[in-house]
Each structure stands twice: as C-alpha cells, then as structure tokens.
Design a protein around this motif. Structure first.
Motif: not given
Length: 605
Positions: A529-557
């Motif tokens: 990622y570029t600096e800007a893309a990594a920053r935007n993604a990081t700040e998404r996970y800061m604002a929505w704690p744990a929301q991004a965990l469901g994808y991989k955990i669900g798919a792996l199950k």
C-alpha cells in the motif's frame, strides 16, 4: 459489502453478536406425535410473535440500518438510538424479550423454529453484553456518520427510495430530524470528553472535512437539495413547487445551521480533546469492550492473541503463494514485494473510461450465469444489477453491494466505484465480483429474503457469516476456471492477504499495544500500500474495532466445514448440496452453522 452492520445503533442487537452456548438441535428429547404437534403450534406462535416484536423494535430504534437491510417501513424516520433514554429503553426491551424467550419450551418447537430460538437467544444475550459500554458517546467517525449517510441518500440510488412524492416527503422528514440528532450527538461527545470516552485524534481529523463539506452557502447549494434538482418527470408542477419550498426552508432554517454547529464543535472543541492513543483498550474498560466486539464480530470465543496468530499464519501462507505466482507474472523479487510491483505495472491498469470497466464486470456476470448452476442448486430469483457509483458519493465509497428491497422496488446491486479509470486495477476484478456480486453477497442476502424467514432473520445477521461467506465465495473462482490467468489468481491472493493482515493489525492495535504507525508500516510491507492507502485502512480499523475480523474468521470456518464434509462423505459429497446446507437457512452464528453441517454429514452417511 457496503457497511450496513453498524456498531452502536442496531449493533447492540442482531448485528453484533457474541457466542453463548448454542443448543444442539440434533439431540433434543422427543414426545408423541400428537402432543408434539400441539405443543409445537402453541410454542411456535409465542416464538414468532416475540421474534416479530423484536425485529420491529430494532427497526424503530434504528430505521436507517433497517432500510439498508431492505426494510423500508420507516423510511421517514432516523430514530434517536444515541439518546441515553432511548438506549436505556431498548436494553429494557432486550431483557424483557430474553425473559419471555426462556418461558418458551424449546423442545416443543420444530427444528426450523429451534434455530430461530437459538439465534434470538444469541442476539439478545449479545445485546445485553454491550449495555455497560457507552457506545452512544462515540456517535460518529470518518466511516460512519448519519449526516453523511443521509447526504449519500440524496442521489436516490441508495437505500432511501426517491421515486414518488411520498418518498420525497419521507426523505424531507428525515432531514427535519437530523438537526436534533446532531445536537444529541454533540451533547454525547461533550459527555465523552468529561469521561475520557473520545475518538482517536486521527479518526476525527479524517472526519472533519466531510462535515465541513456538508455546510452549504445557501440551501440550493446543499447536497441535501439534490432531490429537488432531479424531480421525476411524473411529478406535477404543484408538487414540485411545494416540495422545493419545503426542502429550501428545512435546509436553510434547520439543517444547515445544525451542520455548521457540528463542524465547528468538532474542529474547535472535540479535536483538541481527542486522544492520542490508538487502540480501544485505551478507553475506560476498553479491553472488556473490545473483547465483546471481537466475540460479536467473529461469533466465536476466540481471543485476540489467537486471532493475531491465525493472521500471521495466513500472511505467511499467502506470501508462499506470491513466491510461486510472481515469476509467472514476470516478477522475480522477494515475495513480499509482489503487490508493490503489480501496482506499478501499467499493463494492469488498462482502462481509459468507466464504461470499459463496467463492461468487464458485465461480461464476467454473463460468464458466471453459465458456470454457477454446476455449483449451486439453491440460487436467488431476485436479479443482480450492475451500476456505476453515482458521482455524488464516489470519493468516499468503494466497490460494494446493496441488498434488494423486500418490496421488490429495487434489485440487488453491485456498485463499481470509478474515480479515475486509468488508475483502476484489473487484477482484482474477478475476485471482487465473486465477493460483492455473485455468488458472494447476492446469493446470500437476496436469498435470505426468499426463504420465508422471520423478519429478524430475513433482515438481520452477523458479520462473520455475511463476510465469511463472501470471502469463501471468492475461492470458488478456482473451480470455475476464473483464475487461470496468473494476474487474476494474484488478485484473489491479494484480497485474501488484506483479510489476513486485518487480523494482525486489528488485534495488534486494540489488544497488543500497536501504534497507528506500526499498523501503517505493516500494511505497507505486506500489501504494498501507499502511505495514504495504509493510513486510511488503519484508521478504518481504529474507528470500527473488530469489524474487520469477521471476514477471514468466517471464511476459514466455512472452508474447514467443507473440507470436513469432503473427507467424511468421500464420493457422496455434493458441492451444490453443501452450499445449500450453508445458505439454506440464512445467516447463522458460526457455532450453529457447524452443528448444521455436522448433522448433514451424519445424515448423509
């Protein structure tokens, strides 16, 4: 998928759910046929009445989220879920519903109703788990703010219908309620400033420009005035005149001043009081709060450290695939550098117009129509439409899916977001469409509305199943021969890598003391990622704690359950039947899904 599962609104209920013990429907005691039938009828009536009350309470509490899920009964309301007294009333309802649920004899229910019982028990238990945590003191961020949501609705192409005079009045009614909502949000944030429950500064720095842009010099310049500029041709001149005057009056007299108050408050009062820490654990009782979110978003009892290690393992696995596929694409550097190299290759950005991009998706959709019947015996009847994101919301949106309306007024829609066609990468298009279009979100969410489920199951859900299914759906491109080109296989791997990296950085920031800068650096190294893309993604996970965990955990199950079924059933295994078992009762917590698949395996043997 567009973020419709919000934390802090419907979140206190069916959207964010933890995983209490789920009863096994395969091991319940039985009674005589006549007694069972009578009890089932009586108990089922009580259950279904309770379930309907529960969903109606949710939809009234947060009508905007209900509309995003396809229930537009309250399209003229925004709700006031952030008001402390409304929040307290809602939790009181949950306690009452749970008490009433436990008076219903579960073993007197048919299996389908037992599933509803288990899901309802699960969701109410979760809702009450969040009662101690002051979600309402964090009413908005750069990812999720009601004023921005309603602004995006002004195009008439999102979840807010704008086709009739009644629709126009409904949207106008919401605009009249937005001012009081903003004042409540400001009051909540002031309370948060006193108690230390505030957003990270970086999050609100990102949000402030959005709020400023909503303030217009005059009513006609406001984004909320857009419907007036796009009246349907069938409207009478009298209706147009009356509506235009009402919109001007509401925006100028009520809404614009409130938006100005919000922007000024955030800039001058709130931002200076925001915290410099990164993770949720820095808040009062923040670790317990985060653990509740982790449980709700994964529907498991996995701990953050376990999830962190799963993420690291997946990152290593995918980088092994990068090493294999890189040379086939003409790249011979270190595996970790493949994403950056791909992003720099002009051949993977072949487009000149947005029309060329949507045409690729349309051809892929046509190709899938011939391939999916071999993999699915259960498919939605509702069509999938492909559209370009309106210019109004392109700057803040990403490619996503919106569900069909329950009344049939709109189909399921895959939205392609194109800001600059020449920068739109081609490598991820196949995997993206399988996720956001079909057989990902469309097969799951459109189908839910056709299964005759109770409303709380038809419109509700959980993140782990919803996003887990869509991420699993991406893997089906292999069986359909859609990843035969190395660049398309890379696109799929890169999508998987993002979901794996999320496990690492989300738990890193919120449970392990990682800083925002550590997350940005890790995303740059693993995703290119570029600096800007990594920053935007990081700040998404800061604002929505744990929301991004469901994808991989669900798919792996889901992948784990498929592998188990293939091993146990051998030649008896049917992939279409497996998919029917997974999708056939709508969204399930992962524990219930596992019991259902295990029961099918046992019966099939």
């Amino acid at each position: 998928m567009k973020q419709i599962f919000t934390l802090g609104t419907l979140a206190a209920a069916c959207i964010i759910a933890c995983a209490p013990a789920v009863a096994d429907t395969a091991t319940q005691p039985t009674a005589s046929a006549g007694a069972t039938s009578a009890a089932s009828t009586s108990e089922s009536r009580k259950l279904n009445k309770l379930a309907d009350e529960y969903w109606d309470a949710l939809a009234r509490f947060d009508p905007v989220s209900a509309g995003e899920s396809g229930d537009n009964r309250y399209a003229d309301q925004i709700g006031m879920s952030i008001a402390p007294k409304n929040r307290a009333h809602q939790f009181a309802l949950y306690r009452d519903y749970l008490k009433r649920l436990h008076t219903i004899r579960r073993d007197g229910l048919a299996q389908r109703d037992q599933t509803s019982y288990d899901i309802l028990d699960y969701e109410l238990t979760t809702a009450l788990r969040f009662e101690p945590f002051p979600e309402h003191l964090l009413p908005l961020n750069q990812m999720d703010a009601l004023p921005v949501t309603l602004a995006n609705y002004s195009s008439g192409q999102q979840a807010q219908p704008l086709a009739t005079v009644k629709d126009y009045r409904a949207y106008l009614n919401r605009l009249t309620q937005l001012g009081p909502w903003i004042d409540q949000a400001i009051a909540n944030m002031r309370e948060g400033m006193k108690t230390g429950v505030v957003q990270p500064k970086a999050v609100m720095v990102a949000a402030l420009p959005q709020f400023k842009q909503l303030v217009a010099a005059k009513a006609e310049d406001s984004i909320y005035y857009t419907p007036v500029k796009n009246f349907p041709s069938g409207f009478s001149d009298a209706d147009k005149k009356k509506l235009a005057a009402a919109y001007r009056s509401t925006i100028a007299g009520r809404l614009n001043p409130a938006l100005k108050r919000l922007a000024d408050f955030v800039e001058h009062d709130y931002l200076p009081a925001c915290r410099t820490s990164t993770g949720w654990s820095a808040l009062p009782h923040g670790m317990d709060w985060y653990l509740a979110r982790v449980a709700s978003q994964t529907t498991t009892d996995l701990q953050p450290e376990q999830i962190h290690q799963i993420g690291l393992k997946e990152v290593a696995r995918i980088q092994g695939e990068y090493a294999r596929i890189g040379p086939k694409m003409g790249y011979n550097g270190p595996a970790s550098g493949l994403p950056t190299w791909v992003s720099e290759q002009a051949k993977y950005k072949p487009f000149k117009t947005e029309g060329e991009i949507i045409d690729v998706y349309r051809k892929l959709n046509a190709q899938l129509q011939t391939k999916l019947p071999a993999l699915f015996s259960l498919r939605p009847k509702t069509p999938l439409d492909l559209r370009l994101e309106p210019e109004l919301s392109r700057a803040t949106a990403s490619d996503h899916y919106t569900p069909p309306a329950a009344d049939g007024s709109r189909p399921g829609v895959f939205w392609s977001v194109v800001n600059d066609p020449t920068e739109y990468g081609s490598t991820g298009m196949v995997t993206l469409f399988l996720h956001e279009g079909q057989p990902g979100h469309h097969f799951h969410i459109a189908l839910m509305q056709e299964l005759g489920l109770p409303d709380f199951r038809k419109f509700g859900g959980n993140n782990a199943f919803t996003e887990g299914w869509a991420l699993y759906a991406e893997t089906l491109g292999t069986e359909m021969g859609l990843y035969d080109k190395p660049e398309d296989w890379f696109g799929h791997l890169n999508d998987e890598m993002l979901r794996a990296v999320r496990l690492v950085v989300d738990t890193g920031m919120h449970a392990k003391g990682w800083t925002r800068e550590q997350s940005i650096q890790y995303m740059r190294e693993t995703l290119g990622y570029t600096e800007a893309a990594a920053r935007n993604a990081t700040e998404r996970y800061m604002a929505w704690p744990a929301q991004a965990l469901g994808y991989k955990i669900g798919a792996l199950k889901i992948q784990e359950l498929r592998a188990r079924a293939e091993k146990e059933l051998g030649p008896k295994f049917s992939l279409p039947k497996f998919h029917e078992i997974v999708l056939g009762e709508g969204t399930l917590p992962l524990a219930l899904l596992e019991k259902k698949v295990d029961r099918w395996i046992a019966e099939s043997k």
